[in-house]
Write an enzyme that holds these catalytic residues in place. Structure first.
Site, PDB file in Angstrom:
ATOM      1  N   TYR A   1       6.883 -13.476 -13.584  1.00  9.68           N
ATOM      2  CA  TYR A   1       6.367 -12.817 -13.261  1.00  9.68           C
ATOM      3  C   TYR A   1       5.177 -12.768 -14.378  1.00  9.68           C
ATOM      4  O   TYR A   1       4.113 -12.767 -14.247  1.00  9.68           O
ATOM      5  CB  TYR A   1       6.593 -11.280 -13.831  1.00  9.68           C
ATOM      6  CG  TYR A   1       5.575  -9.916 -13.773  1.00  9.68           C
ATOM      7  CD1 TYR A   1       5.802  -9.648 -12.964  1.00  9.68           C
ATOM      8  CD2 TYR A   1       4.961  -9.487 -14.632  1.00  9.68           C
ATOM      9  CE1 TYR A   1       5.168  -8.392 -12.142  1.00  9.68           C
ATOM     10  CE2 TYR A   1       4.361  -8.462 -14.451  1.00  9.68           C
ATOM     11  CZ  TYR A   1       4.257  -7.837 -13.547  1.00  9.68           C
ATOM     12  OH  TYR A   1       3.670  -7.058 -13.387  1.00  9.68           O
TER      13      TYR A   1
ATOM     14  N   CYS B   1       4.222  -5.010   6.928  1.00 10.13           N
ATOM     15  CA  CYS B   1       4.471  -6.830   6.537  1.00 10.13           C
ATOM     16  C   CYS B   1       4.727  -6.784   5.214  1.00 10.13           C
ATOM     17  O   CYS B   1       4.627  -6.657   3.932  1.00 10.13           O
ATOM     18  CB  CYS B   1       2.895  -6.662   6.497  1.00 10.13           C
ATOM     19  SG  CYS B   1       1.968  -8.155   5.915  1.00 10.13           S
ATOM     20  N   ASP B   2       5.937  -7.977   5.325  1.00  8.65           N
ATOM     21  CA  ASP B   2       6.063  -8.769   4.384  1.00  8.65           C
ATOM     22  C   ASP B   2       4.924 -10.241   4.379  1.00  8.65           C
ATOM     23  O   ASP B   2       4.823 -10.309   4.928  1.00  8.65           O
ATOM     24  CB  ASP B   2       7.688  -9.612   4.821  1.00  8.65           C
ATOM     25  CG  ASP B   2       7.462  -9.778   3.894  1.00  8.65           C
ATOM     26  OD1 ASP B   2       7.633 -10.294   2.808  1.00  8.65           O
ATOM     27  OD2 ASP B   2       8.947  -9.975   3.531  1.00  8.65           O
TER      28      ASP B   2
ATOM     29  N   THR C   1       5.032   3.710 -12.589  1.00  6.79           N
ATOM     30  CA  THR C   1       5.104   3.247 -10.934  1.00  6.79           C
ATOM     31  C   THR C   1       6.479   3.233 -11.454  1.00  6.79           C
ATOM     32  O   THR C   1       7.305   2.446 -12.058  1.00  6.79           O
ATOM     33  CB  THR C   1       4.368   2.785  -9.842  1.00  6.79           C
ATOM     34  OG1 THR C   1       4.912   0.954 -10.954  1.00  6.79           O
ATOM     35  CG2 THR C   1       3.425   2.296 -10.463  1.00  6.79           C
TER      36      THR C   1
ATOM     37  N   ALA D   1       0.998  -1.369  -0.310  1.00  3.82           N
ATOM     38  CA  ALA D   1      -0.232  -0.216   0.074  1.00  3.82           C
ATOM     39  C   ALA D   1       0.889   1.102  -0.119  1.00  3.82           C
ATOM     40  O   ALA D   1       0.144   2.567  -0.103  1.00  3.82           O
ATOM     41  CB  ALA D   1      -1.081   0.311   1.269  1.00  3.82           C
ATOM     42  N   ALA D   2       2.538   1.206   0.034  1.00  5.65           N
ATOM     43  CA  ALA D   2       2.856   2.781   0.107  1.00  5.65           C
ATOM     44  C   ALA D   2       3.062   2.951  -0.680  1.00  5.65           C
ATOM     45  O   ALA D   2       3.420   4.503  -0.292  1.00  5.65           O
ATOM     46  CB  ALA D   2       4.610   1.843   1.305  1.00  5.65           C
TER      47      ALA D   2
HETATM   48  N1  LIG Z   1       3.505  -0.799 -12.930  1.00  7.42           N
HETATM   49  C1  LIG Z   1       3.597  -1.119 -13.431  1.00  7.42           C
HETATM   50  O1  LIG Z   1       2.953  -0.853 -15.009  1.00  7.42           O
HETATM   51  C2  LIG Z   1       2.005  -2.510 -12.992  1.00  7.42           C
HETATM   52  C3  LIG Z   1       2.100  -2.846 -12.555  1.00  7.42           C
HETATM   53  N2  LIG Z   1       1.685  -4.096 -12.121  1.00  7.42           N
HETATM   54  C4  LIG Z   1       1.146  -4.925 -11.026  1.00  7.42           C
HETATM   55  O2  LIG Z   1       0.305  -3.768  -9.509  1.00  7.42           O
HETATM   56  C5  LIG Z   1       1.192  -4.493  -8.732  1.00  7.42           C
HETATM   57  C6  LIG Z   1       1.608  -3.026  -8.167  1.00  7.42           C
HETATM   58  O3  LIG Z   1       2.697  -2.424  -8.352  1.00  7.42           O
HETATM   59  P1  LIG Z   1       3.557  -0.812  -8.733  1.00  7.42           P
HETATM   60  O4  LIG Z   1       2.696  -0.048  -7.673  1.00  7.42           O
HETATM   61  O5  LIG Z   1       3.569  -0.649  -9.880  1.00  7.42           O
HETATM   62  O6  LIG Z   1       4.987  -1.025  -7.872  1.00  7.42           O
HETATM   63  P2  LIG Z   1       5.900  -0.304  -6.825  1.00  7.42           P
HETATM   64  O7  LIG Z   1       6.858  -0.742  -6.750  1.00  7.42           O
HETATM   65  O8  LIG Z   1       5.515   1.137  -7.052  1.00  7.42           O
HETATM   66  O9  LIG Z   1       4.668  -0.824  -5.356  1.00  7.42           O
HETATM   67  C7  LIG Z   1       4.743  -2.100  -5.055  1.00  7.42           C
HETATM   68  C8  LIG Z   1       4.673  -1.982  -3.553  1.00  7.42           C
HETATM   69  O10 LIG Z   1       4.080  -3.555  -3.207  1.00  7.42           O
HETATM   70  C9  LIG Z   1       5.615  -3.766  -1.559  1.00  7.42           C
HETATM   71  N3  LIG Z   1       5.983  -4.715  -1.608  1.00  7.42           N
HETATM   72  C10 LIG Z   1       6.750  -4.884  -2.679  1.00  7.42           C
HETATM   73  N4  LIG Z   1       7.736  -6.276  -1.988  1.00  7.42           N
HETATM   74  C11 LIG Z   1       6.535  -7.089  -0.550  1.00  7.42           C
HETATM   75  C12 LIG Z   1       6.726  -7.440   0.092  1.00  7.42           C
HETATM   76  N5  LIG Z   1       7.345  -8.541   0.040  1.00  7.42           N
HETATM   77  N6  LIG Z   1       5.483  -7.877   1.218  1.00  7.42           N
HETATM   78  C13 LIG Z   1       4.793  -6.582   0.839  1.00  7.42           C
HETATM   79  N7  LIG Z   1       5.032  -5.422   0.215  1.00  7.42           N
HETATM   80  C14 LIG Z   1       5.731  -5.664  -0.515  1.00  7.42           C
HETATM   81  C15 LIG Z   1       6.665  -2.010  -1.446  1.00  7.42           C
HETATM   82  O11 LIG Z   1       7.213  -2.003  -1.025  1.00  7.42           O
HETATM   83  C16 LIG Z   1       5.971  -1.305  -2.698  1.00  7.42           C
HETATM   84  O12 LIG Z   1       5.113  -0.278  -1.970  1.00  7.42           O
HETATM   85  C17 LIG Z   1       2.455  -5.407  -8.408  1.00  7.42           C
HETATM   86  O13 LIG Z   1       1.171  -6.878  -8.026  1.00  7.42           O
HETATM   87  C18 LIG Z   1       2.468  -5.195 -10.014  1.00  7.42           C
HETATM   88  O14 LIG Z   1       2.459  -6.181 -10.831  1.00  7.42           O
HETATM   89  C19 LIG Z   1       0.068  -4.731 -12.970  1.00  7.42           C
HETATM   90  C20 LIG Z   1       0.529  -4.236 -13.867  1.00  7.42           C
HETATM   91  C21 LIG Z   1       1.453  -3.103 -14.521  1.00  7.42           C
HETATM   92  C1  LIG Z   2      -0.910  -9.084 -23.588  1.00 12.22           C
HETATM   93  C2  LIG Z   2       0.501  -8.867 -23.652  1.00 12.22           C
HETATM   94  C3  LIG Z   2       0.915  -8.721 -22.015  1.00 12.22           C
HETATM   95  C4  LIG Z   2       2.064  -7.234 -21.958  1.00 12.22           C
HETATM   96  C5  LIG Z   2       2.155  -7.083 -20.275  1.00 12.22           C
HETATM   97  C6  LIG Z   2       1.785  -5.872 -20.499  1.00 12.22           C
HETATM   98  C7  LIG Z   2       2.625  -4.891 -19.594  1.00 12.22           C
HETATM   99  C8  LIG Z   2       2.422  -5.551 -17.908  1.00 12.22           C
HETATM  100  C9  LIG Z   2       2.795  -4.610 -16.673  1.00 12.22           C
HETATM  101  C10 LIG Z   2       3.414  -5.156 -16.206  1.00 12.22           C
HETATM  102  O1  LIG Z   2       3.230  -6.148 -14.757  1.00 12.22           O
HETATM  103  C11 LIG Z   2       4.503  -4.320 -15.786  1.00 12.22           C
HETATM  104  C12 LIG Z   2       5.666  -4.611 -14.682  1.00 12.22           C
HETATM  105  C13 LIG Z   2       6.377  -5.305 -14.055  1.00 12.22           C
HETATM  106  C14 LIG Z   2       7.439  -5.235 -15.828  1.00 12.22           C
HETATM  107  C15 LIG Z   2       9.374  -4.785 -15.327  1.00 12.22           C
HETATM  108  C16 LIG Z   2       9.663  -4.811 -16.200  1.00 12.22           C
HETATM  109  C17 LIG Z   2       9.480  -5.774 -16.676  1.00 12.22           C
HETATM  110  C18 LIG Z   2      10.677  -5.171 -18.047  1.00 12.22           C
HETATM  111  C19 LIG Z   2      11.860  -5.410 -18.813  1.00 12.22           C
HETATM  112  C20 LIG Z   2      12.355  -5.246 -19.880  1.00 12.22           C
HETATM  113  O2  LIG Z   2      11.439  -5.908 -20.398  1.00 12.22           O
HETATM  114  O3  LIG Z   2      12.586  -4.518 -19.799  1.00 12.22           O
END
Ligand SMILES: NC(=O)C1=CN([C@@H]2O[C@H](COP(=O)(O)OP(=O)(O)OC[C@H]3O[C@@H](n4cnc5c(N)ncnc54)[C@H](O)[C@@H]3O)[C@@H](O)[C@H]2O)C=CC1
Ligand SMILES: CCCCC/C=C\C=C\C(=O)C/C=C\C/C=C\CCCC(=O)O
Length: 277
Positions: free
Chosen positions: A151, A63-64, A188, A13-14
């Site tokens: 991933y 919380c981890d 992000t 959430a942070a």
């Molecule tokens: N940013 C993107 O392009 C996309 C992100 N997502 C998903 O959205 C979700 C959030 O990602 P973002 O906000 O982009 O990343 P972020 O890196 O900005 O935030 C992730 C947050 O999760 C926390 N975190 C990481 N490991 C943890 C653990 N073991 N326990 C508790 N907290 C933990 C981090 O401290 C951070 O606050 C992830 O599941 C990511 O896969 C999905 C699609 C696209």
């Molecule tokens: C339907 C096709 C799948 C396309 C996936 C689209 C977006 C997904 C984005 C995320 O979930 C982003 C989160 C993590 C990716 C971060 C880094 C990986 C990329 C590293 C790189 O390729 O350079």
């Protein structure tokens, strides 16, 4: 579900998307337990939210999510503070293809564990009032992100697990719905791993590939994804639905007919929200 007066628990959430989800829930009248492994950023967020919404509206818990004890303790503390949990958002996630076991632990194992904890506390058979679980996957849960096979696997896992459990929850009459959010790239911190030598490793020959994909799919901003999340929370029914978000389009994903549809003689494909729950 109407958000006003509800109690929500959000992991990761942070910052980033998790922060966006918490803010939109708070703006719509919910109280939120903020769980994150990053104590410093979490405390800063709590202080800033206290100014806007008042100190009683949030609870920050270090919380981890990969620690079974820390996670169940966080659920317990949320219940002690707020008395119930109505909405759970399993958002914490990382991209790490080198330490891929950690990626599986955070992105999939912890989502499963937190979902089961949520179910245990919310299901009617345990005296709960029912509720909603929103699991955050990605468009990489629907198709391959070439530089990130693990991933991709974890996000496909989140989609499959949530859809199966949604049907099971309905069949068992738990009173708990599950939904999945699949955004494309969002601006992000997780994106900063992009193309770094450390991240790419084995896949350095794919340098530039993700940038091309971002060029094709576009890049979302956090508030756009938070609006889609709110839509998932507010819309009644649609148990088991998967909402895809891109800069151009937010739409429910249609999947091939499921075996359950075949068994029950349902002629339509497994359209999201086809079940009335
Ligand atoms: N940013 C993107 O392009 C996309 C992100 N997502 C998903 O959205 C979700 C959030 O990602 P973002 O906000 O982009 O990343 P972020 O890196 O900005 O935030 C992730 C947050 O999760 C926390 N975190 C990481 N490991 C943890 C653990 N073991 N326990 C508790 N907290 C933990 C981090 O401290 C951070 O606050 C992830 O599941 C990511 O896969 C999905 C699609 C696209
Ligand atoms: C339907 C096709 C799948 C396309 C996936 C689209 C977006 C997904 C984005 C995320 O979930 C982003 C989160 C993590 C990716 C971060 C880094 C990986 C990329 C590293 C790189 O390729 O350079």
């Amino acid at each position: 579900m109407a958000v006003n007066g509800k109690i929500a628990l959000v992991t990761g959430a942070a910052q980033g998307l998790g922060r966006g989800f918490c803010e939109i829930l708070l703006k719509n009248g919910a109280k939120v337990a903020l769980l994150d492994v990053n104590k410093e950023v979490g405390n800063d967020l709590k202080a800033s939210l206290d100014k806007e919404f008042g100190p009683d509206h949030t609870l920050f818990l270090t919380c981890d999510v990969t620690s079974e004890d820390q996670l169940s303790d966080a659920y317990q503390k949320t219940l002690e503070k707020f008395g119930k949990i109505d909405i759970v958002c399993n958002n914490a996630g990382i991209a790490n293809e080198r330490d891929w076991e950690k990626a599986v632990a955070v992105n999939l194992v912890a989502v499963v564990r937190s979902t089961y904890l949520a179910l245990q506390h919310m299901k009617k058979q345990n005296g709960g009032q029912g509720g909603l679980i929103v699991n955050i996957a990605s468009m990489a849960g629907l198709g391959p992100l070439l530089t990130s096979p693990v991933y991709t696997a974890t996000k496909h896992g989140v989609v499959g697990f949530s859809r199966a459990l949604a049907e099971a929850s309905e069949a068992c009459d738990f009173g708990v719905r599950l939904k999945v959010l699949c955004p494309t790239f969002v601006r992000t911190a997780i994106i900063s791993t992009l193309s770094s030598e450390e991240y790419m490793g084995l896949f350095s020959c794919l340098h530039g590939f993700t940038e091309q994909m971002i060029g094709m799919f576009g890049m979302l901003e956090v508030p756009q994804v938070a609006e889609a999340f709110l839509q998932l929370v507010v819309e009644e029914g649609k148990n088991g639905s998967v909402l895809m978000v891109t800069p151009e389009i937010t739409s429910y994903v249609e999947f091939p007919k499921s075996p359950t549809d075949v068994l029950s003689g349902n002629p339509s494909p497994s359209a999201p929200g086809s079940s009335p729950q």
